[in-house]
Design a protein around this motif. Structure first.
Motif, PDB file in Angstrom:
ATOM      1  N   THR A 169       0.831  -1.215   0.103  1.00 45.36           N
ATOM      2  CA  THR A 169      -0.012  -0.091   0.059  1.00 45.36           C
ATOM      3  C   THR A 169       0.738   1.105  -0.181  1.00 45.36           C
ATOM      4  O   THR A 169       0.554   2.099  -0.785  1.00 45.36           O
ATOM      5  CB  THR A 169      -0.945  -0.038   1.335  1.00 45.36           C
ATOM      6  N   GLU A 170       1.991   1.203   0.745  1.00 44.91           N
ATOM      7  CA  GLU A 170       2.686   2.454   1.028  1.00 44.91           C
ATOM      8  C   GLU A 170       3.473   2.566  -0.365  1.00 44.91           C
ATOM      9  O   GLU A 170       3.661   3.766  -0.661  1.00 44.91           O
ATOM     10  CB  GLU A 170       3.808   2.332   1.991  1.00 44.91           C
ATOM     11  N   LEU A 171       3.937   1.551  -1.131  1.00 46.84           N
ATOM     12  CA  LEU A 171       4.481   1.614  -2.274  1.00 46.84           C
ATOM     13  C   LEU A 171       3.641   2.255  -3.414  1.00 46.84           C
ATOM     14  O   LEU A 171       4.030   3.036  -4.117  1.00 46.84           O
ATOM     15  CB  LEU A 171       5.201   0.193  -2.938  1.00 46.84           C
ATOM     16  N   GLU A 172       2.479   1.700  -3.299  1.00 51.30           N
ATOM     17  CA  GLU A 172       1.368   2.093  -4.556  1.00 51.30           C
ATOM     18  C   GLU A 172       1.171   3.714  -4.226  1.00 51.30           C
ATOM     19  O   GLU A 172       1.253   4.311  -5.309  1.00 51.30           O
ATOM     20  CB  GLU A 172       0.261   1.277  -4.411  1.00 51.30           C
ATOM     21  N   ASP A 173       0.954   4.012  -2.818  1.00 48.62           N
ATOM     22  CA  ASP A 173       0.971   5.498  -2.703  1.00 48.62           C
ATOM     23  C   ASP A 173       2.101   6.234  -3.211  1.00 48.62           C
ATOM     24  O   ASP A 173       1.890   7.544  -3.733  1.00 48.62           O
ATOM     25  CB  ASP A 173       0.607   5.584  -1.336  1.00 48.62           C
ATOM     26  N   PHE A 174       3.146   5.985  -2.827  1.00 47.24           N
ATOM     27  CA  PHE A 174       4.449   6.555  -3.012  1.00 47.24           C
ATOM     28  C   PHE A 174       4.642   6.558  -4.600  1.00 47.24           C
ATOM     29  O   PHE A 174       5.009   7.811  -5.231  1.00 47.24           O
ATOM     30  CB  PHE A 174       5.709   5.986  -2.645  1.00 47.24           C
ATOM     31  N   THR A 175       4.298   5.489  -5.368  1.00 48.51           N
ATOM     32  CA  THR A 175       4.289   5.516  -6.805  1.00 48.51           C
ATOM     33  C   THR A 175       3.392   6.361  -7.552  1.00 48.51           C
ATOM     34  O   THR A 175       3.624   7.175  -8.446  1.00 48.51           O
ATOM     35  CB  THR A 175       4.324   4.245  -7.282  1.00 48.51           C
ATOM     36  N   ALA A 176       2.209   6.473  -6.873  1.00 47.89           N
ATOM     37  CA  ALA A 176       1.234   7.250  -7.576  1.00 47.89           C
ATOM     38  C   ALA A 176       1.456   8.925  -7.220  1.00 47.89           C
ATOM     39  O   ALA A 176       1.436   9.784  -8.246  1.00 47.89           O
ATOM     40  CB  ALA A 176      -0.312   7.140  -6.617  1.00 47.89           C
ATOM     41  N   LYS A 177       2.240   8.918  -5.915  1.00 48.53           N
ATOM     42  CA  LYS A 177       2.698  10.376  -5.929  1.00 48.53           C
ATOM     43  C   LYS A 177       3.812  11.069  -6.593  1.00 48.53           C
ATOM     44  O   LYS A 177       3.908  12.047  -7.191  1.00 48.53           O
ATOM     45  CB  LYS A 177       3.320  10.722  -4.278  1.00 48.53           C
ATOM     46  N   VAL A 178       4.734   9.994  -6.960  1.00 57.21           N
ATOM     47  CA  VAL A 178       5.739  10.296  -7.917  1.00 57.21           C
ATOM     48  C   VAL A 178       5.263  10.497  -9.411  1.00 57.21           C
ATOM     49  O   VAL A 178       5.548  11.579 -10.030  1.00 57.21           O
ATOM     50  CB  VAL A 178       6.951   9.230  -8.041  1.00 57.21           C
ATOM     51  N   ARG A 179       4.285   9.619  -9.961  1.00 57.38           N
ATOM     52  CA  ARG A 179       3.746   9.737 -10.999  1.00 57.38           C
ATOM     53  C   ARG A 179       3.129  11.393 -11.251  1.00 57.38           C
ATOM     54  O   ARG A 179       2.956  11.833 -12.160  1.00 57.38           O
ATOM     55  CB  ARG A 179       2.763   8.795 -11.506  1.00 57.38           C
ATOM     56  N   HIS A 180       2.225  11.535 -10.235  1.00 52.90           N
ATOM     57  CA  HIS A 180       1.391  12.625 -10.199  1.00 52.90           C
ATOM     58  C   HIS A 180       2.662  13.794 -10.399  1.00 52.90           C
ATOM     59  O   HIS A 180       2.214  14.757 -11.020  1.00 52.90           O
ATOM     60  CB  HIS A 180       0.714  12.958  -9.047  1.00 52.90           C
ATOM     61  N   THR A 181       3.579  13.881  -9.386  1.00 57.58           N
ATOM     62  CA  THR A 181       4.730  14.951  -9.293  1.00 57.58           C
ATOM     63  C   THR A 181       5.280  14.938 -10.777  1.00 57.58           C
ATOM     64  O   THR A 181       5.494  16.174 -11.291  1.00 57.58           O
ATOM     65  CB  THR A 181       5.746  14.603  -8.531  1.00 57.58           C
ATOM     66  N   VAL A 182       5.720  13.780 -11.271  1.00 56.65           N
ATOM     67  CA  VAL A 182       6.385  13.781 -12.657  1.00 56.65           C
ATOM     68  C   VAL A 182       5.387  14.268 -13.448  1.00 56.65           C
ATOM     69  O   VAL A 182       6.029  15.223 -14.584  1.00 56.65           O
ATOM     70  CB  VAL A 182       6.712  12.680 -13.071  1.00 56.65           C
ATOM     71  N   GLY A 183       3.990  14.041 -13.680  1.00 60.93           N
ATOM     72  CA  GLY A 183       3.192  14.327 -14.599  1.00 60.93           C
ATOM     73  C   GLY A 183       3.168  16.072 -14.581  1.00 60.93           C
ATOM     74  O   GLY A 183       2.926  16.880 -15.442  1.00 60.93           O
ATOM     75  N   ARG A 184       2.906  16.617 -13.464  1.00 58.82           N
ATOM     76  CA  ARG A 184       2.751  17.905 -13.011  1.00 58.82           C
ATOM     77  C   ARG A 184       4.154  18.546 -13.645  1.00 58.82           C
ATOM     78  O   ARG A 184       3.862  19.701 -14.217  1.00 58.82           O
ATOM     79  CB  ARG A 184       2.551  18.129 -11.581  1.00 58.82           C
ATOM     80  N   LEU A 185       5.181  18.168 -13.288  1.00 58.68           N
ATOM     81  CA  LEU A 185       6.517  18.873 -13.839  1.00 58.68           C
ATOM     82  C   LEU A 185       6.671  18.813 -15.290  1.00 58.68           C
ATOM     83  O   LEU A 185       6.939  19.872 -15.852  1.00 58.68           O
ATOM     84  CB  LEU A 185       7.888  18.372 -13.102  1.00 58.68           C
ATOM     85  N   GLY A 186       5.827  18.035 -15.754  1.00 52.61           N
ATOM     86  CA  GLY A 186       5.973  17.575 -17.230  1.00 52.61           C
ATOM     87  C   GLY A 186       5.180  18.824 -17.705  1.00 52.61           C
ATOM     88  O   GLY A 186       5.493  19.482 -18.958  1.00 52.61           O
ATOM     89  N   ARG A 187       4.174  18.972 -17.227  1.00 52.76           N
ATOM     90  CA  ARG A 187       3.030  19.766 -17.774  1.00 52.76           C
ATOM     91  C   ARG A 187       3.492  21.372 -17.509  1.00 52.76           C
ATOM     92  O   ARG A 187       3.478  22.055 -18.499  1.00 52.76           O
ATOM     93  CB  ARG A 187       1.414  19.840 -17.275  1.00 52.76           C
ATOM     94  N   GLN A 188       4.254  21.559 -16.461  1.00 56.80           N
ATOM     95  CA  GLN A 188       4.931  22.969 -16.052  1.00 56.80           C
ATOM     96  C   GLN A 188       5.943  23.097 -17.157  1.00 56.80           C
ATOM     97  O   GLN A 188       6.048  24.215 -17.775  1.00 56.80           O
ATOM     98  CB  GLN A 188       5.253  23.051 -14.893  1.00 56.80           C
ATOM     99  N   MET A 189       6.770  22.294 -17.359  1.00 54.85           N
ATOM    100  CA  MET A 189       7.860  22.499 -18.605  1.00 54.85           C
ATOM    101  C   MET A 189       7.026  22.919 -19.860  1.00 54.85           C
ATOM    102  O   MET A 189       7.671  23.489 -20.522  1.00 54.85           O
ATOM    103  CB  MET A 189       8.562  21.111 -18.593  1.00 54.85           C
TER     104      MET A 189
END
Length: 119
Positions: free
Chosen positions: A63-83
């Motif tokens: 569960t912790e790994l899935e939450d962490f992975t989802a947060k990383v994906r969200h952050t990477v996606g957000r940074l990609g959109r910002q770029m």
């Protein structure tokens, strides 16, 4: 006669001691068998408890790994959109469509399909 009576008394005494020792040995053996069974039950219970704890820990870790992975994906996606927004603002004449760089985006679907499952 005295010798015979002493010998007879000694023989009776030895027989009684032998019988008492046999009884004690039987009691000891039954106590050991009972202790072995109790120990066997305790070990089995401990193994079940450890297995349950391992399953709980694995579930929590997953569960912790899935939450962490989802947060990383969200952050990477957000940074990609910002770029992308920054690139569009800084270079409005550039072509920012995904098909402008097919070598970058062609393996995206394959990478998603090859993602390792969570256990």
């Amino acid at each position: 006669m005295n010798f015979m009576s002493n010998l007879t008394n000694d023989m009776f005494r030895l027989c009684d001691e032998i019988a008492a020792l046999r009884d004690e040995r039987a009691t000891l053996r039954s106590n050991l068998a009972e202790g072995r069974e109790n120990l066997r039950e305790e070990v089995s219970q401990t193994r079940r408890d450890l297995q349950d704890a391992r399953k709980d820990l694995a579930r929590e870790t997953r569960t912790e790994l899935e939450d962490f992975t989802a947060k990383v994906r969200h952050t990477v996606g957000r940074l990609g959109r910002q770029m992308l927004r920054f690139d569009r603002a800084a270079f409005p004449q550039a072509n920012h469509r995904q098909d402008a760089f097919p070598e970058v985006f062609k393996d995206r679907k394959v990478a998603r399909m090859k993602r390792a499952p969570f256990f």
